[in-house]
Design a protein around this motif. Structure first.
Motif, short mmCIF file in Angstrom:
data_model
loop_
_atom_site.label_atom_id
_atom_site.label_comp_id
_atom_site.label_asym_id
_atom_site.label_seq_id
_atom_site.Cartn_x
_atom_site.Cartn_y
_atom_site.Cartn_z
N ILE A 267 11.99 12.67 0.23
CA ILE A 267 11.40 11.40 -0.24
C ILE A 267 12.18 10.21 0.31
CG2 ILE A 267 11.11 9.97 -2.30
CD1 ILE A 267 10.22 12.48 -3.76
N PHE A 268 13.51 10.29 0.32
CA PHE A 268 14.29 9.17 0.83
C PHE A 268 14.02 8.99 2.33
CE2 PHE A 268 18.14 7.19 2.57
CZ PHE A 268 18.14 6.02 1.83
N THR A 269 13.92 10.10 3.08
CA THR A 269 13.58 10.00 4.50
C THR A 269 12.21 9.36 4.69
OG1 THR A 269 14.91 11.96 5.01
CG2 THR A 269 13.27 11.30 6.64
N ASN A 270 11.25 9.80 3.86
CA ASN A 270 9.90 9.22 3.94
C ASN A 270 9.91 7.73 3.60
OD1 ASN A 270 8.87 11.70 4.65
ND2 ASN A 270 8.15 12.21 2.60
N ILE A 271 10.70 7.37 2.57
CA ILE A 271 10.78 5.96 2.18
C ILE A 271 11.37 5.12 3.30
CG2 ILE A 271 11.97 4.35 0.64
CD1 ILE A 271 11.50 6.36 -1.61
N ARG A 272 12.43 5.64 3.94
CA ARG A 272 13.02 4.91 5.07
C ARG A 272 11.99 4.74 6.19
NH1 ARG A 272 18.35 6.91 7.48
NH2 ARG A 272 18.04 4.97 8.60
N ARG A 273 11.19 5.76 6.40
CA ARG A 273 10.19 5.69 7.47
C ARG A 273 9.14 4.62 7.17
NH1 ARG A 273 8.72 11.94 9.22
NH2 ARG A 273 10.64 12.33 10.41
N PHE A 274 8.58 4.67 5.96
CA PHE A 274 7.51 3.70 5.72
C PHE A 274 8.06 2.28 5.54
CE2 PHE A 274 7.73 4.83 1.05
CZ PHE A 274 7.94 3.55 0.55
N VAL A 275 9.31 2.16 5.07
CA VAL A 275 9.89 0.82 4.99
C VAL A 275 10.12 0.27 6.40
CG1 VAL A 275 11.98 -0.45 4.36
CG2 VAL A 275 10.92 1.08 2.71
N LEU A 276 10.64 1.11 7.30
CA LEU A 276 10.81 0.68 8.69
C LEU A 276 9.46 0.31 9.30
CD1 LEU A 276 12.47 0.33 11.28
CD2 LEU A 276 12.19 2.79 11.70
N TYR A 277 8.45 1.09 8.98
CA TYR A 277 7.10 0.80 9.48
C TYR A 277 6.59 -0.53 8.92
CZ TYR A 277 2.05 1.30 10.10
OH TYR A 277 0.73 1.08 10.42
N LEU A 278 6.73 -0.72 7.62
CA LEU A 278 6.26 -1.96 6.99
C LEU A 278 6.99 -3.18 7.53
CD1 LEU A 278 5.92 -0.96 3.22
CD2 LEU A 278 4.09 -1.29 4.87
N VAL A 279 8.31 -3.09 7.61
CA VAL A 279 9.10 -4.25 8.05
C VAL A 279 8.79 -4.59 9.50
CG1 VAL A 279 11.44 -5.08 8.47
CG2 VAL A 279 10.92 -3.88 6.35
N SER A 280 8.71 -3.56 10.36
CA SER A 280 8.41 -3.83 11.77
C SER A 280 7.01 -4.42 11.93
CB SER A 280 8.56 -2.56 12.61
OG SER A 280 7.73 -1.52 12.13
N CYS A 281 6.03 -3.91 11.16
CA CYS A 281 4.67 -4.47 11.23
C CYS A 281 4.64 -5.90 10.72
CB CYS A 281 3.71 -3.59 10.45
SG CYS A 281 3.30 -2.03 11.24
N ASN A 282 5.30 -6.16 9.60
CA ASN A 282 5.27 -7.51 9.03
C ASN A 282 6.05 -8.50 9.90
OD1 ASN A 282 3.98 -6.08 7.03
ND2 ASN A 282 4.93 -7.22 5.38
N LEU A 283 7.17 -8.04 10.49
CA LEU A 283 7.88 -8.92 11.42
C LEU A 283 7.02 -9.25 12.63
CD1 LEU A 283 11.55 -7.52 11.42
CD2 LEU A 283 10.74 -9.69 10.47
#
Length: 889
Positions: free
Chosen positions: A668-684
């Motif tokens: 779950i922590f690996t998945n959370i890091r993945r989608f957070v990285l995805y969200l932040v990169s998309c929003n940036l």
């Protein structure tokens, strides 16, 4: 009888009839229900309101107010819709998790047998009241505090209160009224289990006025802090808000200095705020944790707090108890010592001692001197003392005719076991008017009553040297962690002789061990590979604890006895010089430790920066379960208090389930890091596109509703698909992640900025071509930019690979939810083009065929170049991580 009747006299209860129904109703009204007040659940209003207490909600709310102020009602309502969708999704998940624990408690409600108006009645346990005559027998859980006035061979397992694993023999008369619990053999306590015999007692305390209730109130008074994941997500949200505010202020101030319209600048600032905030962050995090909770439920792990799953994933120290977690919580015969042989079990059926007269006599004593109930066909339904159950199991396994022996040797009398005599003897009818005596008990006590021993050649006198040798055998077995019983017999010429439990013939010793669970060794091996330190903390004997630790490979023979520290040694050990402290940190087994010492152990490891998980089952474990970062309660043998104090409840009481929870937490922590990285990169990328396009390509920027629509797609569906991935098979081959490390580490921020810059460059380049090479109108160029950004963000999901993982082996590529999310998002994007109401709302105009190339080209470029960039950066991160120590000190 006056002593025995004292509690009845005080309560005004008749021992023959009990209370009347009218008296019971009146007392129930006076004393309240017999229910230990569980910590009350939060109201639905508080759970719902908590969903709105977020910095992200504050910023989005501000953007909505600005939209309404400028009369952009569609945008304002759209932003409010996002806020309320997020809040109600979070509310639904939290409320369901809370309801599941309430349902578990209701399933555990018990019944009790009482005597009312002269009749035995089974009532819900919460209907008992002070003065009720409570009837108990083997296999039942005591429903209230009570004082005994009648009993037969009554033994109660009080480990839930005292931590003592062996049953307590109950006896009369009463002891001191203010004595410790273990020194009140005339009393019964709520939550303890009857393992042998029967008894009648008058209820003296119900509900919160019981020993159990008193501890519940102490536990409820403890504070619980936020888990590391909750703190990390809150920190990330604050970071994003500060970035958003800073960019918006700089953009507006810079525009005003350039003489631009304040209205257009504020409009663009609203777009920036909407673009920067990952609206789906809390939704996806909650759903990812909830999905992990469902997975764990299938592994017999009940999660009470969603964020606790991730915290267990960062755990690097696990304190586990012994009985029932590492072991099977059932006694089994390990060794039988006869005068002519020593037998280790499991025993080969062809062993010559199996058919020997000594062994058959020993089995006969084991069956006759026994009050337990056991059937091989229904082994789990066995009742009685665990040692007696194990003796019956031994006889059945050896093929001994248990029913025949009980039928032909009817019992005439019994001398029950007690703490004074330390033995049990039974007198049975034998053939030709003779009597047969069967005795078992402590070796030294049985030897005192023996005059001879049975050998391969028959009964021989028992010499002094042989007595000493048998005592040495018993001591050796005890030192290896086994519980021992001595067995003896006697044949009398007549049935009515006095002092029949003397002049016995010694048969030998039987040693018992609670066998380890077969799944524990692989689970502990997995913990070692994962860099998790597992420690045993038990109230049991040091030798017993060490034996179990070695059997499950928690300790090895080469470690020596120094691997064990007792509770008595702890205070001095921690105050001595450095060498003694070093021994403490090398200890793997803590034996004879009290509940207070368990708290001290947890605190010491937490002070060293460790994330500590603690397992427990009894009321005495509850404070430690609350103190630990993750408390893990046993669902089968645990108390309600332990379950209330814990964050996880194991329905199968297995240590392997804890390891499964650790693995799921890491996934779950690996998945959370993945989608957070995805969200932040998309929003940036959205921030850079909005800012750069407004300055470099006037009239071609994105609109607030377009950004909001893209955020609803990419911030929820692809991110959610990443959040529920099954994870890598090698997740347990790495050390735990640092508990204090943020979700977005410096390397992740650099990677996010690189991905965002890559998307921005590709999109601005194609948008420039659309405007000045292919001559598209500003409105058409805006649509190309809108769809191009959506396509690029959707394909960007495949860049969220593991460290150095090529695209073809990417577990994201094998995630079926990712493909479903991409299909849904692509369909919704097409809907905005072909559905008139939507393309009008989104300001979309018809596009020429060349627009398809301009939309697809940057998306493909982002995927290809992103794979190369991610591979290079992740290989560098992997080398850096590999150089770090595996376990924190």
């Amino acid at each position: 009888m006056a002593e025995l009747a004292a509690p009845l006299v005080a309560s005004g209860t008749s021992p023959a009839t009990g209370l009347t129904e009218a008296e019971a109703r009146a007392r129930l009204q006076q004393y309240g229900p017999n229910a230990v007040d569980a910590q009350p659940p939060e109201s639905w209003v508080r759970v719902l309101l908590r969903q709105f207490r977020s910095v992200i909600v504050v910023v989005l709310g501000g953007a909505a107010l600005f939209s309404f102020f400028f009369q952009d009602y569609a945008e304002g309502y759209a932003i409010l819709a996002v806020i309320f969708i997020n809040a109600f999704l979070g509310f639904g998940l939290e409320w369901n998790a809370q309801a599941s624990m309430t349902a578990l408690r209701r399933m555990g409600q018990a019944t009790a047998r009482v005597l009312r108006e002269g009749q035995v009645r089974a009532l819900p346990a919460d209907q008992l009241t002070v003065g009720d005559v409570l009837l108990v027998e083997a296999g039942e859980v005591v429903a209230a505090d009570a004082e005994l006035f009648e009993m037969q061979q009554l033994q109660v397992n009080e480990s839930a209160l005292t931590g003592e694993s062996m049953p307590v023999e109950k006896r009369l008369p009463a002891g001191e009224p203010n004595a410790a619990l273990a020194e009140q053999p005339h009393r019964l306590f709520k939550g303890t289990a009857v393992v042998n015999g029967t008894g009648r007692a008058v209820v003296t305390g119900v509900g919160s006025n019981t020993q159990l209730g008193a501890i519940v109130h102490l536990v409820q008074g403890a504070e619980r802090t936020a888990t590391p994941l909750e703190a990390k997500l809150n920190h990330l949200a604050r970071q994003l808000v500060f970035i958003t505010i800073g960019l918006a202020v700089l953009f507006v101030v810079g525009g005003l200095l350039q003489g631009k319209s304040a209205y257009s600048l504020l409009k663009t600032a609203i777009v920036l705020a909407v673009a920067a905030i990952p609206e789906g962050l809390s939704i996806v995090a909650t759903l990812a944790l909830a999905y992990g909770m469902l997975r764990l439920a299938r592994r017999s792990v009940l999660v009470k707090r969603l964020a606790a799953v991730e915290t267990l994933g960062s755990t690097d120290v696990i304190f586990t108890d012994k009985t029932g977690t590492l072991t099977q919580n059932q006694m089994a015969v390990d060794t039988v010592r006869l005068s002519e042989a020593s037998l280790r079990f499991p025993l080969d059926a062809a062993h010559p001692a199996v058919t020997s007269e000594s062994y058959q006599l020993l089995l006969r004593v084991a069956v006759l001197c026994n009050n337990a109930s056991y059937s091989p066909a229904e082994a789990e339904a066995a009742l009685g003392d665990p040692l007696e159950v194990a003796l019956l199991a031994l006889a059945h396994q050896a093929g001994f005719d248990v029913p025949g022996a009980l039928e032909t040797a009817s019992r005439l009398a019994e001398l029950p076991f007690n703490s004074d005599t330390r033995l049990m003897a039974t007198l049975h009818r034998h053939h030709h008017g003779q009597a047969w005596v069967a005795v078992k008990g402590a070796a030294e006590e049985v030897l005192r009553h023996c005059t001879q021993q049975h050998t391969a050649t028959g009964a021989q006198p028992l010499a002094v040297a042989e007595r000493a040798e048998w005592l040495l055998h018993a001591e050796h077995l005890a030192q290896t962690g086994l519980r021992t019983l001595a067995l003896a017999y006697r044949i009398l010429p007549a049935e009515d002789q006095p002092d029949w439990a003397h002049e016995l013939t010694w048969l030998g010793l039987v040693a018992f061990l609670d066998p380890p669970r077969p799944e524990v060794i692989p689970a502990l091996d997995a913990c070692r590979r994962a860099g998790i330190l597992v420690l045993m903390a038990t109230g049991d004997h040091p030798a017993t604890a060490l034996t179990v630790a070695r059997q499950v490979h928690l300790a090895t023979d080469g470690d020596g006895d120094n691997v064990v520290v007792t509770g008595a040694e702890l205070p001095d050990l921690l105050t001595q010089p450095h060498g003694a402290a070093a021994r403490f940190w090398q200890t793997r087994v803590f034996a004879r430790v009290s509940p207070a010492q368990k708290l001290d152990l947890i605190r010491l490891y937490q002070e060293q920066g460790h994330i500590v998980a603690m397992t427990g089952d009894g009321v005495n474990d509850a404070p430690a379960l609350k103190k630990a970062d993750i408390g893990v309660a046993m669902g089968q043998r645990g108390t309600q208090v332990a379950s209330e104090a814990a964050a996880l409840v194991l329905r199968d009481d297995s240590f392997a389930s804890i390891v499964a929870a650790v693995e799921q937490g890491r996934i779950i922590f690996t998945n959370i890091r993945r989608f957070v990285l995805y969200l932040v990169s998309c929003n940036l990328s959205e921030i850079l596109v909005v800012t750069a396009s407004s300055m470099l390509l006037p009239g071609a920027g994105l609109l607030p509703l377009q950004i909001l629509f893209l955020n609803l797609l990419t911030d929820v569906f692809p991110a959610l698909a990443l959040g529920v991935g099954k994870g890598s098979a090698t997740v347990m081959n790495h050390r735990p992640h640092e508990p204090q490390a943020p979700v977005m580490r410096p390397g992740d921020w650099r990677l996010a900025v690189a991905y965002a810059s890559l998307m921005t460059a590709a999109l601005l380049g194609t948008n420039y071509l659309a405007r000045y090479r292919f001559g598209l109108s500003p409105e058409a160029a805006n649509a190309v930019l809108f769809y191009g950004l959506g396509a690029a963000q959707l394909l960007h999901v495949f860049n969220m690979a593991g460290i150095g993982t090529p695209l073809r082996a990417n577990d994201v590529l094998r995630n079926q939810f990712v493909w479903l999310a991409l299909g849904l998002c692509a369909g919704l994007l097409l809907l905005t083009y072909y559905q008139p109401a939507l393309h009008e709302l989104m300001s979309i105009v018809p596009l020429p065929p060349v627009a398809l190339l301009l939309i697809v080209a940057p998306a493909v470029a982002v995927l290809v170049l992103g794979q190369l960039l991610g591979h290079a950066l992740r290989r560098w991160q992997h080398r850096t991580a590999a150089a770090a120590p595996v376990v924190r000190s």
